[in-house]
Design an enzyme around this catalytic site. Structure first.
Site, short mmCIF file in Angstrom:
data_model
loop_
_atom_site.label_atom_id
_atom_site.label_comp_id
_atom_site.label_asym_id
_atom_site.label_seq_id
_atom_site.Cartn_x
_atom_site.Cartn_y
_atom_site.Cartn_z
N TYR A 23 0.79 -1.23 0.00
CA TYR A 23 0.00 0.00 0.00
C TYR A 23 0.83 1.29 0.00
O TYR A 23 0.27 2.38 -0.02
CB TYR A 23 -0.97 -0.01 1.20
CG TYR A 23 -1.95 -1.16 1.14
CD1 TYR A 23 -2.93 -1.20 0.15
CD2 TYR A 23 -1.88 -2.23 2.04
CE1 TYR A 23 -3.83 -2.26 0.07
CE2 TYR A 23 -2.77 -3.29 1.96
CZ TYR A 23 -3.74 -3.30 0.97
OH TYR A 23 -4.62 -4.35 0.88
N ASN A 74 -12.93 4.12 -1.50
CA ASN A 74 -12.13 2.89 -1.39
C ASN A 74 -12.84 2.01 -0.38
O ASN A 74 -12.73 2.23 0.83
CB ASN A 74 -10.69 3.18 -0.96
CG ASN A 74 -9.84 1.92 -1.00
OD1 ASN A 74 -10.37 0.80 -0.99
ND2 ASN A 74 -8.54 2.07 -1.05
N HIS A 80 -15.24 -6.84 -1.32
CA HIS A 80 -15.26 -8.23 -1.77
C HIS A 80 -16.45 -9.03 -1.25
O HIS A 80 -16.66 -10.14 -1.71
CB HIS A 80 -13.94 -8.90 -1.40
CG HIS A 80 -12.74 -8.09 -1.82
ND1 HIS A 80 -12.54 -7.70 -3.13
CD2 HIS A 80 -11.72 -7.53 -1.09
CE1 HIS A 80 -11.42 -6.96 -3.19
NE2 HIS A 80 -10.93 -6.84 -1.98
N ASP A 87 -25.50 -2.17 -1.98
CA ASP A 87 -26.86 -1.64 -2.08
C ASP A 87 -26.90 -0.15 -1.72
O ASP A 87 -27.72 0.60 -2.27
CB ASP A 87 -27.81 -2.44 -1.17
CG ASP A 87 -28.11 -3.83 -1.72
OD1 ASP A 87 -27.74 -4.12 -2.88
OD2 ASP A 87 -28.72 -4.63 -0.99
N HIS A 100 -8.92 1.47 -5.68
CA HIS A 100 -8.08 0.54 -4.91
C HIS A 100 -6.64 0.94 -5.12
O HIS A 100 -6.21 1.14 -6.27
CB HIS A 100 -8.30 -0.90 -5.37
CG HIS A 100 -9.69 -1.37 -5.14
ND1 HIS A 100 -10.15 -1.75 -3.90
CD2 HIS A 100 -10.74 -1.46 -5.99
CE1 HIS A 100 -11.43 -2.06 -3.99
NE2 HIS A 100 -11.82 -1.89 -5.25
N SER A 102 -3.94 -0.88 -4.44
CA SER A 102 -3.22 -2.01 -5.04
C SER A 102 -3.97 -2.53 -6.26
O SER A 102 -5.17 -2.25 -6.43
CB SER A 102 -3.06 -3.13 -4.00
OG SER A 102 -4.35 -3.65 -3.66
N ARG A 111 -9.72 -11.29 -3.90
CA ARG A 111 -9.75 -9.83 -4.14
C ARG A 111 -10.12 -9.50 -5.59
O ARG A 111 -10.25 -8.33 -5.95
CB ARG A 111 -8.37 -9.21 -3.85
CG ARG A 111 -7.97 -9.31 -2.40
CD ARG A 111 -6.69 -8.54 -2.14
NE ARG A 111 -6.01 -9.05 -0.98
CZ ARG A 111 -6.28 -8.67 0.29
NH1 ARG A 111 -7.19 -7.74 0.53
NH2 ARG A 111 -5.63 -9.21 1.31
C1 DQA Z 1 -7.76 -2.24 -1.13
C2 DQA Z 1 -7.72 -3.70 -1.62
C3 DQA Z 1 -8.58 -4.59 -0.75
O1 DQA Z 1 -8.52 -5.94 -1.22
C4 DQA Z 1 -8.06 -4.57 0.67
O2 DQA Z 1 -8.91 -5.35 1.50
C5 DQA Z 1 -7.91 -3.20 1.22
C6 DQA Z 1 -7.39 -2.14 0.35
C7 DQA Z 1 -6.78 -1.33 -1.91
O3 DQA Z 1 -6.91 -0.13 -1.76
O4 DQA Z 1 -5.92 -1.83 -2.63
O5 DQA Z 1 -8.10 -2.95 2.40
O6 DQA Z 1 -9.07 -1.72 -1.31
#
Ligand code: DQA
Length: 152
Positions: A23, A74, A80, A87, A100, A102, A111
């Site tokens: 991250y 985010n 997931h 909703d 996201h 990542s 993911r």
């Molecule tokens: C995330 C990716 C998600 O899978 C993860 O649970 C996160 C961060 C991202 O910003 O890459 O907490 O949303």
């Protein structure tokens, strides 16, 4: 100034120390300050929030739907599996960009799917914290297009 909400879900308050190889090293307070500054350069009144409480996040999404406020979201791990969050996003009355940090598609299989994406306006993944800035630029562009339309 046009208002934009940047909403961050569970665990994102720990940016900077949380898995920096995934991250990055920007802390949550640094990210929030940089988005407010970038927003004001773009003519946006950006408010950045984070919560680990799903009910609180859903309340913020209802607030944005009622006010017609564009959102950069985010949804973190909730992406997931939270149908409740999906909703709430589906009720949006203004653009909502899912971000996201990542590239979730290159990571664990669980993911790869976001229940939110189908009801988001667009999705940015894998560009680090830059994804938030790009989302703000897209929303600012939308506001500009609206005002030139209105001036016609
Ligand atoms: C995330 C990716 C998600 O899978 C993860 O649970 C996160 C961060 C991202 O910003 O890459 O907490 O949303």
């Amino acid at each position: 100034m046009n208002k934009v909400l940047v909403l961050n879900g569970v665990n994102l308050g720990r940016l900077g120390t949380r898995e920096p190889s995934v991250y990055g090293s920007t802390s949550y307070p640094q990210l929030a300050a940089s988005l407010v500054a970038r927003g004001s350069a773009l003519g946006l009144d950006v408010e950045v929030r984070q919560t680990d409480d799903e009910a609180e996040m859903i309340g913020w999404l209802h607030e944005s739907a009622d006010a017609g406020t564009p959102v950069v979201l985010n949804p973190a791990a909730w992406s997931h599996y939270s149908i409740a969050l999906r909703d709430a996003v589906a009720q949006r009355t203004a653009p909502l960009i899912e971000v996201h940090i990542s590239n979730v598609h290159t990571r664990e299989e669980f993911r790869h799917h976001s229940v939110v994406s189908a009801v988001a306006t667009g999705v940015i993944a894998g560009l680090g914290v830059d994804g938030y800035r790009l989302a703000l630029e897209h929303l600012a562009h939308g506001f500009d297009a609206q005002s030139s339309e209105a001036a016609r």
